[in-house]
Scaffold this active site. Structure first.
Site, PDB file in Angstrom:
ATOM      1  CG  ASP A 270      51.496  56.182   7.221  1.00  0.00           C
ATOM      2  OD1 ASP A 270      52.393  56.781   6.941  1.00  0.00           O
ATOM      3  OD2 ASP A 270      50.776  56.409   8.258  1.00  0.00           O
ATOM      4  CB  ALA A 271      55.860  55.246   5.518  1.00  0.00           C
TER       5      ALA A 271
END
Length: 510
Positions: A270-271
């Site tokens: 995920d970011a």
């Protein structure tokens, strides 16, 4: 293609060995960028080995502009990955300006027709493929076991593990059959959290047996479906690794996901600009730790910028030279990511433009790229409305004869959703302010995330005190008290809701 001129030039050589390491490091990175034109530093990074770029809603100004942006990226780099977070439903990037043309996971789970789910994913896949996008960071495979989850909710297919598993597999099939790689998320499961990992580090305290019987079930379906990629979550799962968030845990990524569950695809983070990943360390160190743990492709976030990209490249390169990150681990990540690009070849710049000329970009009312027609009846408003929960009080309200007034109470959204139009206000100009409700009208007050403190309840009470027949409508995951629950707020769901409120469809009690 328009580009944003940048004074920053990358120095991609300080000796052959280090230059080689930097190229390998670039082969694990997936930055975003700001603005609606591709910056020069992204093009330079592609030339220096960049694996992927991720597009966000803020990169979209119009369908034509998006097509030109994608065609420009493909003209410069025909064989790498272009990614987007197109879940359908509330989370959309291609339709960020209007709302998604797909209902979203919670509605699909409520309808519980896996062929309908596969068809929805296929429609998304054909639209993405027509734009040269070959990696979609979807579906959400979380079991939404916490009703007050602030970041998953209607992004999930439901709260029952087997239901989520079969729809996850169907969604993967529909998307990948259209030629776009899927990414089931957020491993090992973000559904039992009450904090948003964009803002903090959530903790999951469920025991190992519960996790095995609940959170991991959809991800086993991912493995069985041979889904291309999986996304990690920035959450601390105490029963699996009490010391490291999943993104930075080799016990979770290498031992559990790869060894025990048999996943052989690409692991995407995920970011890394989210607080749950980098609030304490910063993005460059988070990138190193994620690679060490077993991640292959590192999502850096929507506003990466050339300085942060350079810092991350340097941190990975230094970590290899210092012996913290084994060269073999870096090379493995690069090889897996490169193989993903080969498995899902993208449309060329010329093919993107040709699809536009043929009117086959997958826009509403048009056939899908490749000649696959959209089925106008598969997910029409009446079908979508079958997923709604409608109380007896709402049924009585719907049967009344007074004129209808719709009041939409503005509600903030989480970072994953962003600022996308939602609810009846996205579909009609007939939504009125509380003070504009005509005398004698029956009123539907619409909001989402209706916890006990939501301002909707104050509006609801005032209108009822004025003598109106009032119902409350929840456009999110139910938290109790609403008369109608739509399980989503996308454009198509909002159109179905508006038609229902105005008398176009009388549902069964739900």
């Amino acid at each position: 293609m328009d580009t944003i001129q940048s004074p920053v030039t990358q120095s991609f050589a300080t000796g052959p060995a280090r230059a080689h390491l930097r190229r390998l490091a670039a082969g694990t990175l997936m930055p975003g960028f700001t603005g609606i034109a591709v910056p020069v530093w992204i093009l330079e990074a592609y030339d220096a080995g960049l694996a992927a770029v991720c597009l966000y809603g803020t990169n979209v100004a119009s369908p034509v502009q998006l097509r030109e942006l994608c065609a420009g990226l493909r003209a410069h780099s025909p064989n790498t990955l272009i990614a987007v977070d197109e879940e359908g439903g509330d989370v959309t990037r291609l339709h960020y300006l209007t709302g998604s043309t797909q209902p979203g996971n919670a509605v699909l789970g409520r309808l519980d027709d896996i062929e309908l789910t596969a068809a929805s994913a296929s429609a998304i896949g054909h639209e993405l493929a027509g734009l040269g996008i070959n990696l979609n960071l979807a579906p959400d495979a979380d079991v939404n076991s916490a009703p007050d989850n602030p970041v998953i909710g209607v992004r999930s297919f439901g709260a029952e593990p087997d239901l989520v598993a079969r729809h996850t597999a169907a969604w993967i099939r529909g998307l990948e059959d259209a030629g776009v790689a899927s990414c089931a998320k957020h491993f090992p499961g973000h559904g039992d959290t009450t904090a948003d990992s964009h803002l903090a580090l959530p903790r999951v305290t469920a025991d190992a047996a519960t996790l095995d019987a609940r959170e991991l079930v959809p991800f086993r379906a991912l493995v069985a479906a041979r889904g291309a990629t999986v996304m990690t979550s920035h959450i601390l799962v105490e029963a699996l690794d009490p010391d490291h968030p999943a993104t930075f845990s080799s016990r979770i990524l290498q031992d559990l996901l790869r060894r025990d569950m048999g996943f052989d695809g690409v692991i995407i983070t995920d970011a890394l600009d989210m607080a749950g990943a980098s609030a304490q360390t910063g993005v460059p160190e988070a990138a190193v730790r994620a690679l060490m743990a077993g991640a292959d492709l590192l999502c850096l976030g929507s506003e990466t910028g050339p300085a942060l990209f350079e810092q991350t490249l340097t941190a990975i390169t230094d970590a290899v030279e210092e012996g913290r990150l084994p060269m073999e681990r870096l090379a493995d990540a690069v090889a897996r990511t490169a193989a993903l690009s080969s498995r899902f070849p993208a449309a060329s710049a010329a093919e993107i433009q040709e699809a536009a000329i043929r009117g086959q970009l997958g826009l509403p009312g048009q056939p899908q790229p490749g000649g696959v027609p959209a089925d106008p009846k598969a997910l029409d408003g009446e079908r979508i409305a079958e997923a709604f929960e409608v109380s007896e009080a709402a049924q009585r309200w719907l049967a009344r004869e007074e004129p209808v007034a719709i009041v939409q109470v503005e509600t903030g959204s989480n970072f994953a959703v962003g600022r996308v139009p939602w609810g009846p206000a996205a579909t009609t100009s007939a939504v009125v302010h509380e003070g504009e409700v005509p005398d004698g009208a029956r009123v539907a007050v619409v909001g989402r995330g209706l916890d006990a403190e939501h301002p909707l309840w104050t509006v609801f009470a005032r209108l009822r005190a004025e003598g109106h027949a009032v119902i409350a409508v929840e456009c999110g995951w139910p938290r109790g008290g609403a008369d109608i629950v739509t399980y989503g707020a996308s454009l198509t769901v909002s159109q179905a809701l508006t038609a229902l409120l105005n008398g176009s469809k009388k549902p069964e009690l739900g």
